[in-house]
Design an enzyme around this catalytic site. Structure first.
Site, PDB file in Angstrom:
ATOM      1  N   ALA A  10      -1.838  -3.807   4.015  1.00 45.63           N
ATOM      2  CA  ALA A  10      -3.039  -3.633   4.824  1.00 45.63           C
ATOM      3  C   ALA A  10      -4.193  -3.156   3.969  1.00 45.63           C
ATOM      4  CB  ALA A  10      -2.756  -2.636   5.944  1.00 45.63           C
ATOM      5  N   CYS A  11      -4.678  -4.014   3.109  1.00 47.78           N
ATOM      6  CA  CYS A  11      -5.667  -3.638   2.110  1.00 47.78           C
ATOM      7  C   CYS A  11      -7.094  -3.756   2.644  1.00 47.78           C
ATOM      8  CB  CYS A  11      -5.509  -4.522   0.885  1.00 47.78           C
ATOM      9  SG  CYS A  11      -3.820  -4.604   0.268  1.00 47.78           S
TER      10      CYS A  11
END
Length: 477
Positions: A10-11
């Site tokens: 989840a960048c």
């Protein structure tokens, strides 16, 4: 940890064009988010000329491809173990090209039904390893990876960042075989957060857009475009559900709010633009702030003073699951050995320090090659994580001390970079500047590490007074 758990990270990513930055730099940056305790290493992979054909086989999903026999030197931040894949994530190669992979994204059911993801296709864990050593420009990087996707398929929907001394490109892989890429305008920036972000595609503009073979025919044949006279990649291929509005768009909103505070936008809006022009020139420190942000100055800050029902409404940019954060900066008017800097922050961005490593280093500090699943004091990753844990447990008491240390170190590192630049350029006698650049970069890392250790020792000492067993009694009893 399963492949699915690791690959769907989840960048948050940022890209800045050269005329949008304060010093003419091109910058691409990303927080790599996955697990709260999963160490990263930092390595240099040497230039290698192989006599025999090389074949890459993914240790996770079996993705296989033949590699060129000449592999350029490159830096990368792989996992501490390759059991679930390499996940090299980010780095520079010897040709001055920067790459960051990946920004996890999601395609909708309609397009995936027409072109499903391929279980043994290329995924995040392999992308740096099979691409970065073999490309000579950012544009070539897009084309090289795009060809792999078209021929072998993709196992995930992802966003990939490329940069060189002229261009920054953002590429998005949506389905098993289809992708697009857009060159970031020189005067603009982009913030991306786990959504397919690229919007209108101009198929006549070959300088600024690249795309998979047959993508327009694919969309037309399968009746995927609801618009009558435009091709909006995000609308056709992406998702626009409530989870996007809670999880993804607020991060884009905050990044744009910071760089364009004059523009009023809704954090849950599905219409936030991919490309923006900031109201000022963007510094590297601006990117550090955004990547380390958690909705400061708003009711949505989880460690702020906002209402309880809002403090945890949205997912912040910086959070405990960040493994490392990087800013890949390519500076203008400098020789190749000095132009690129890989600013690397181990652990939680908000609680760490971006340490500068020149892109042309030939080795990294020993502490950056260490660290396993359980804490160890000799690991750079774990040193930064430990400091963050101490601050977390007593944030009101320790938060300001962390900020003061970070400010002191940022000032010193900025000063050192200026001095190193001047020294290397004026040193005409050194035959191997790579060794000297490596020495200076490692000294920067050692300085930052010592400052972290000093503050850690101070906080541990002060924390002894917070024990519940340390209390006053009535002397008359």
């Amino acid at each position: 940890m399963s492949f699915k758990e690791q690959s769907f990270s989840a960048c948050t990513s940022m890209l800045v064009g050269r005329k949008a930055s304060i010093d003419g730099s091109i910058m691409i940056a990303r927080n790599e988010d996955s697990k709260t305790a999963w160490p990263k290493h930092f390595k240099v992979y040497p230039h290698t000329d192989y006599d025999d054909k090389q074949v890459f086989i993914s240790p996770d999903n079996g993705f296989t491809m033949e590699l060129p026999q000449i592999s350029g030197r490159y830096t990368a931040t792989p996992e501490w173990t390759d059991k679930f894949g390499i996940f090299a994530e980010d780095g520079f190669n010897e040709y001055g090209v920067a790459m960051s992979a990946t920004e996890s994204a999601y395609a909708n059911e309609r397009v995936l039904g027409a072109d499903p993801l391929i279980s043994d296709g290329i995924g995040e864990e392999a992308m740096i390893t099979v691409t970065l050593p073999y490309i000579h420009s950012a544009r070539e990087g897009v084309q090289y990876l795009g060809k792999i996707v078209e021929e072998k398929g993709a196992s995930e929907s992802n966003g990939i960042l490329f940069a060189d001394q002229k261009d920054a490109w953002y590429m998005e892989i949506a389905t098993g075989h289809h992708w697009v890429a857009q060159r970031i305008p020189d005067d603009s920036y982009a913030v991306v957060a786990n959504q397919l972000a690229i919007q209108e595609i101009d198929f006549s503009d070959k300088d600024n857009f690249l795309y998979s073979t047959g993508i327009t025919e694919f969309v037309s044949l399968n009746k995927l475009n609801s618009a009558r006279d435009s091709f909006n990649f995000r609308n056709i291929f992406g998702t626009q559900d409530l989870s996007d509005a809670i999880y993804s768009t607020p991060r884009v909103w905050y990044g744009q709010k910071y760089l364009n505070p004059e523009i009023e936008q809704n954090p849950m809006s599905q219409e936030l633009p991919f490309i923006r022009k900031a109201n000022r020139l963007i510094s590297r420190e601006d990117i550090e702030f955004v990547l380390g942000s958690h909705f400061q100055g708003t009711d949505y800050d989880p460690i702020g003073q906002g209402p309880a029902d809002l403090k945890y409404k949205f997912r912040p940019i910086s959070l405990a699951k960040t493994q490392e954060s990087h800013i890949l900066q390519i500076r203008p008017n400098l020789p190749l050995e000095l132009a690129g800097i890989q600013w690397l922050a181990m652990g939680v961005t908000a609680q760490s320090i971006f340490v500068p490593f020149y892109a042309t280093i030939n080795d990294t500090p020993e502490s950056y090659k260490k660290g396993e699943a359980t804490y160890s004091a000799d690991s750079a990753y774990w040193k930064y994580k430990l400091l963050g844990i101490l601050v977390d447990s007593n944030y009101l008491e320790f938060g300001q001390k962390l900020k003061a240390m970070q400010k002191e170190v940022r000032i010193e590192l900025n000063k050192r970079i200026r001095e190193i630049d001047q020294h290397i350029q004026s040193d005409v006698k050194s035959k191997n500047k790579g060794d000297l650049i490596t020495k200076y970069s490692n000294e920067n890392a050692l300085y930052a590490s010592r400052k972290v250790e000093e503050l850690t020792a101070q906080l541990i000492t002060e924390a002894t007074a917070f024990s519940p067993l340390d209390f006053k009694t009535d002397a008359n009893l």
